[in-house]
Scaffold this active site. Sequence first.
Site, mmCIF file in Angstrom:
data_model
loop_
_atom_site.group_PDB
_atom_site.id
_atom_site.type_symbol
_atom_site.label_atom_id
_atom_site.label_comp_id
_atom_site.label_asym_id
_atom_site.label_seq_id
_atom_site.Cartn_x
_atom_site.Cartn_y
_atom_site.Cartn_z
ATOM 1 N N ASN A 1 17.687 -54.558 15.122
ATOM 2 C CA ASN A 1 16.793 -55.643 14.719
ATOM 3 C C ASN A 1 15.611 -55.825 15.657
ATOM 4 O O ASN A 1 14.602 -56.418 15.273
ATOM 5 C CB ASN A 1 17.577 -56.942 14.555
ATOM 6 C CG ASN A 1 18.333 -56.962 13.248
ATOM 7 O OD1 ASN A 1 17.858 -56.472 12.233
ATOM 8 N ND2 ASN A 1 19.538 -57.502 13.254
ATOM 9 N N HIS B 1 28.293 -55.665 15.705
ATOM 10 C CA HIS B 1 27.310 -55.916 14.655
ATOM 11 C C HIS B 1 27.409 -54.855 13.568
ATOM 12 O O HIS B 1 26.987 -53.705 13.745
ATOM 13 C CB HIS B 1 25.902 -55.932 15.264
ATOM 14 C CG HIS B 1 24.827 -56.146 14.261
ATOM 15 N ND1 HIS B 1 23.551 -55.634 14.401
ATOM 16 C CD2 HIS B 1 24.814 -56.829 13.075
ATOM 17 C CE1 HIS B 1 22.818 -55.973 13.367
ATOM 18 N NE2 HIS B 1 23.563 -56.694 12.548
ATOM 19 N N SER C 1 23.493 -60.614 14.744
ATOM 20 C CA SER C 1 22.490 -59.554 14.701
ATOM 21 C C SER C 1 21.410 -59.738 15.755
ATOM 22 O O SER C 1 20.503 -58.919 15.847
ATOM 23 C CB SER C 1 21.846 -59.513 13.312
ATOM 24 O OG SER C 1 21.379 -60.799 12.940
ATOM 25 N N GLU D 1 26.936 -51.587 15.720
ATOM 26 C CA GLU D 1 26.260 -51.766 16.995
ATOM 27 C C GLU D 1 27.185 -52.583 17.898
ATOM 28 O O GLU D 1 27.583 -53.690 17.529
ATOM 29 C CB GLU D 1 24.958 -52.530 16.727
ATOM 30 C CG GLU D 1 23.861 -52.348 17.705
ATOM 31 C CD GLU D 1 22.563 -53.005 17.241
ATOM 32 O OE1 GLU D 1 21.504 -52.573 17.692
ATOM 33 O OE2 GLU D 1 22.608 -53.946 16.419
#
Length: 286
Positions: free
Chosen positions: A191, A141, A120, A153
């Site tokens: 993130n 991800h 992440s 992702e």
Amino acid sequence: MAEIRSVGVVGGGQMGSGIAQLAAVSGLEVWLHDSDSTVLSKARESISSRIQSIVSKGLLSKEKGAEAVRNLKCSSNLEDFRSVDIVIEAIVESEEVKKKLFGQLDNIVKGSAILASNTSSISITRLASATSRPSQVIGMHFMNPPPVMKLVEIIRGADTSDDTFSTTKFLAERFGKMIVCSQDFPGFIVNRILMPMINEAFHALYTGVATKEDIDAGMKLGTNHPMGPLELADHIGLDVCFSIMKVLHAGLGDSKYAPCPLLVQYVDAGRLGRKKGVGVYKYSKI
């Protein structure tokens, strides 16, 4: 573009088992690996139970459900990954540990296989440097939990090839996911934005701005978030949040990414969230 027929997943936790379920339901042969046989056994039971639940809701035929269960094979030996077309790792968020795993996989899987990381926040380029196939290393991800969340992702490292990207994107779409693509920067898209918000929520709690309940209610009712940031942190795992903030802080060099002292304290105390029964909140089930 290479055809994916078999998938290896490393890590029998919530993320790994969820990814393995997606692959099995999609009609692919799946090898799920975990070094802990107890974790592996629980993962198999959990995946089978979730597949049966999907069948019972009429979202999957009985035949396809039975096929998905048959597609899943569990192993504590990475050597069983020799014939897979892609490996997706979903282990602890540690660059050192992931690099070691990628080095091992590089020596085991066939030369055409793709190595994907569910990281992440960690640099795909640096993970790829642990292998002899940087053009076949990519970030994939998934959001938590993988069978439910729609987003994947995809992150290209410095040397990730167009073929690797296209094959990985096609696989994610086969899983029924929507794709966003990020450059290889700390935290990627989700993130990079989400974790500083969670960290700021910890600062608000730490400095006495409001109670945890009011912080979460404010964000749910005031910004239409389905879950408050502190509740979400417990769901993700405070240790994971802490690890990502450290990556952001080190990679971007800005003090605004330094983990909140309260977050650090909770992690030091083992208050990691739902998985431990206590984090910002207390939970009745561990």
